[in-house]
Design a protein around this motif. Structure first.
Motif, short mmCIF file in Angstrom:
data_model
loop_
_atom_site.label_atom_id
_atom_site.label_comp_id
_atom_site.label_asym_id
_atom_site.label_seq_id
_atom_site.Cartn_x
_atom_site.Cartn_y
_atom_site.Cartn_z
N LYS A 63 0.85 -1.21 0.00
CA LYS A 63 0.00 0.00 0.00
C LYS A 63 0.87 1.25 0.00
CE LYS A 63 -4.11 1.87 2.14
NZ LYS A 63 -5.23 1.48 3.00
N VAL A 119 -1.85 -1.19 -3.57
CA VAL A 119 -3.05 -0.52 -3.07
C VAL A 119 -2.76 0.98 -3.10
CG1 VAL A 119 -4.75 -0.35 -1.22
CG2 VAL A 119 -3.46 -2.48 -1.53
N THR A 143 -3.87 5.60 -9.44
CA THR A 143 -4.40 4.31 -9.93
C THR A 143 -4.19 4.22 -11.43
OG1 THR A 143 -6.09 4.26 -8.20
CG2 THR A 143 -6.50 2.91 -10.15
N ILE A 186 -5.61 -2.04 -6.25
CA ILE A 186 -6.79 -1.81 -5.41
C ILE A 186 -6.83 -0.31 -5.16
CG2 ILE A 186 -7.94 -2.27 -3.23
CD1 ILE A 186 -6.55 -4.92 -3.04
N SER A 228 -8.13 3.13 -3.59
CA SER A 228 -8.68 3.54 -2.31
C SER A 228 -8.55 5.05 -2.17
CB SER A 228 -7.90 2.84 -1.20
OG SER A 228 -8.13 3.45 0.04
N ALA A 250 -8.72 0.34 -11.89
CA ALA A 250 -8.72 -0.42 -10.64
C ALA A 250 -9.20 -1.85 -10.89
CB ALA A 250 -9.64 0.25 -9.62
N LEU A 287 -9.83 -3.74 -8.04
CA LEU A 287 -10.73 -3.81 -6.88
C LEU A 287 -10.76 -2.41 -6.26
CD1 LEU A 287 -9.41 -7.03 -5.05
CD2 LEU A 287 -11.69 -6.78 -6.04
N GLN A 344 -11.36 -0.16 -2.40
CA GLN A 344 -11.41 -0.22 -0.94
C GLN A 344 -12.13 1.02 -0.43
OE1 GLN A 344 -7.94 0.62 2.11
NE2 GLN A 344 -7.75 -1.46 1.36
#
Ligand SMILES: Cc1cc2nc3c(=O)[nH]c(=O)nc-3n(C[C@H](O)[C@H](O)[C@H](O)COP(=O)(O)O)c2cc1C
Length: 201
Positions: free
Chosen positions: A80, A106, A145, A159, A161, A178, A180, A182
């Motif tokens: 992350k 992330v 991203t 991911i 976020s 993305a 996924l 969060q």
């Protein structure tokens, strides 16, 4: 239900020993989680974000990868990152992720920036230091991203976020690459039903 383990170092552990904290967390949680996220990007632990330098990162991540190899069930390892990385450091992190074949990134943690706020400067100063989350972070997290997605030709799952509250926010993250998403601050404001709301349109 998929459970991720987000691991960081203790506040009092010096950065040169940080890998030991990550190792302990990794071993303790290994059988209980489906994937790991290495957190080196919270602004609330002093000095933590310095671990995003390529050499420090490489040491921690390759160490965890080698422990992972010894386990019966290997778990995906993600990293992350901070939205405040400068361009060079961001490029270094992406190169490293490709080099050591991380399972994903992330993007992103909270920011130390105070842009996009309507609160007065005085008030902001009084509130003090700490990571800022939610809407003010949305654009930057989407930009990062998309940057990672483009630079890696979509070869590393991202991911995303930062500032996701609505279906449109979620769609935008997916459109920008993305794999996924969060949701954190949205969850605080709206509660668990936010997931259903986001999915219902
Ligand atoms: C109070 C607070 C605590 C957080 N703790 C962690 C943490 O322990 N590990 C981590 O990787 N991110 C942590 N985050 C970052 C969030 O997971 C999320 O990436 C970030 O807030 C941006 O998403 P959001 O705008 O939906 O909140 C925290 C954020 C907040 C506001």
């Amino acid at each position: 239900m998929i459970i991720g383990g987000n691991i960081g170092k203790n506040k009092i552990t010096p950065n040169e020993d940080a890998w030991k904290d990550y190792e302990i967390c990794f071993n303790e949680l290994h059988e209980m989680v489906d994937y790991f996220v290495v957190n080196v990007s919270s602004p609330n632990t002093p000095g933590l974000r310095d671990l995003q330098q390529k050499d420090s990162l490489k040491k921690i991540l390759t160490h965890l990868q080698s422990i992972n190899q010894t386990k019966k069930n290997q778990k995906p390892l993600l990293l992350k990152i901070s939205p405040d990385l400068n361009q060079n450091d961001l490029d270094d992190v992406i190169d490293l992720a490709l080099e050591i074949k991380l399972d994903g990134l992330v993007a992103a943690n909270t920011t130390i920036s105070r842009n996009h706020l309507i609160t007065s400067k005085n008030e902001i100063e009084k509130i003090g230091a700490g990571g800022l989350s939610g809407k003010p972070l949305k654009e930057e997290s989407t930009r990062i991203t998309n940057y990672i997605f483009k630079k890696t030709n979509g070869t590393i799952p991202v991911i995303s976020s930062g500032g996701i509250f609505t279906t449109n926010d979620a769609k935008e993250k997916f459109e920008k690459g993305a794999a996924l998403i969060q949701v954190w601050t949205g969850f605080i404001y709206e509660g668990p039903a936010i997931v259903k709301k986001i999915l219902s349109k």
